[in-house]
Design a protein around this motif. Structure first.
Motif: not given
Length: 262
Positions: A218-242
């Motif tokens: 996810p470190a690349i999100l801010n650098d490369v897609t800084n104008t694509f600010n409509i997305g939700i990063d669910i990486t650390s959401s416990s609901r999607f752990n599995e």
């Protein structure tokens, strides 16, 4: 005969039709829909990201709608289908196929993206007006092709689901080769790509209704897609752990099955 192990396979249709072992992750389809329309999910390599996207493609793709029972009938989502099943034209990319440096990287990206866009146009040409495919092929610029597809889909009242696998692959490769952060500026073409997509997610009857993007960091999100600010990063959401990889119970079930089969 015991089920085959699908190691390294990412084709959901193949797994469902050729008796491969499959751990049912389809319950997460319903959860994704209820979480947001434009989502990022990052996991390490070999966690099953590409297979998960293939599963989404088969579930939402309009050309798979009449195979729903065959592909999902015995899965969780087969018994709990959502209203959006089989309603989309699916445009997919896997940026692990993009390589190169400098100008060569941009050319490789454009060449790959154009091939995928034209494959999309071939696959769904019957949903558009005559001449659609030829018009797409004649456009030489990726962003022009995306603009054309988006505008024609909007005119026809069609919905597009965008799937992007390994979106940060070539960026991570660039950074791992001791590139300085200011060299990310060389990736303006990548930002242009996301800006074009974003333009078709807003407004009345916007054609791009859903986006699901996977990556490694996810470190690349801010650098490369800084104008694509409509997305939700669910990486650390416990609901999607599995959602990807195997849980302990899933692994025990799998090992018990193969032990019982000798």
């Amino acid at each position: 005969m015991k089920k085959k192990l699908p190691y390294g396979l990412t084709d959901y249709v193949l797994l469902m039709t050729d008796d491969y072992y499959f751990v049912d992750k389809t319950k997460f389809i319903e959860l994704l829909e209820n979480t947001g329309s434009f989502l990022f999910l990052h996991r390490p390599r070999r966690f099953g990201k590409s297979l998960f996207l293939s599963m989404l493609h088969c579930y939402y793709g309009i050309t798979y709608a009449d195979r729903f029972e065959e592909l999902f009938g015995d899965k969780y989502i087969g018994k709990h289908p959502t209203a959006e099943q089989g309603k989309y034209l699916v445009l997919s990319f896997n940026f692990s196929a993009v390589h190169g440096t400098g100008q060569g990287l941009e050319e490789n990206f454009n060449s790959y993206a154009k091939r995928n866009i034209e494959a999309f146009a071939i696959h769904y040409s019957s949903f558009f007006e005559p001449g659609f495919l030829q018009e797409v092929r004649e456009l030489k610029n990726v962003t022009d092709q995306l603009h054309y597809i988006g505008s024609r889909a909007k005119l026809q009242g069609l919905s597009i689901y965008l799937l992007i696998d390994e979106f940060d692959h070539f960026v991570n490769t660039k950074l791992s080769n001791n590139a300085h952060s200011d060299q990310i500026q060389e990736l303006d073409f990548f930002n242009d790509f996301f800006n074009t997509i974003k333009s078709f997610t807003t407004g009345t009857h916007a054609p791009v209704k859903r986006i699901f993007i996977t990556g490694v960091s996810p470190a690349i999100l801010n650098d490369v897609t800084n104008t694509f600010n409509i997305g939700i990063d669910i990486t650390s959401s416990s609901r999607f752990n599995e959602a990807l990889g195997f849980s302990e119970s899933e692994l025990i079930t799998m090992l018990s099955y193969y032990k019982s089969e000798g």
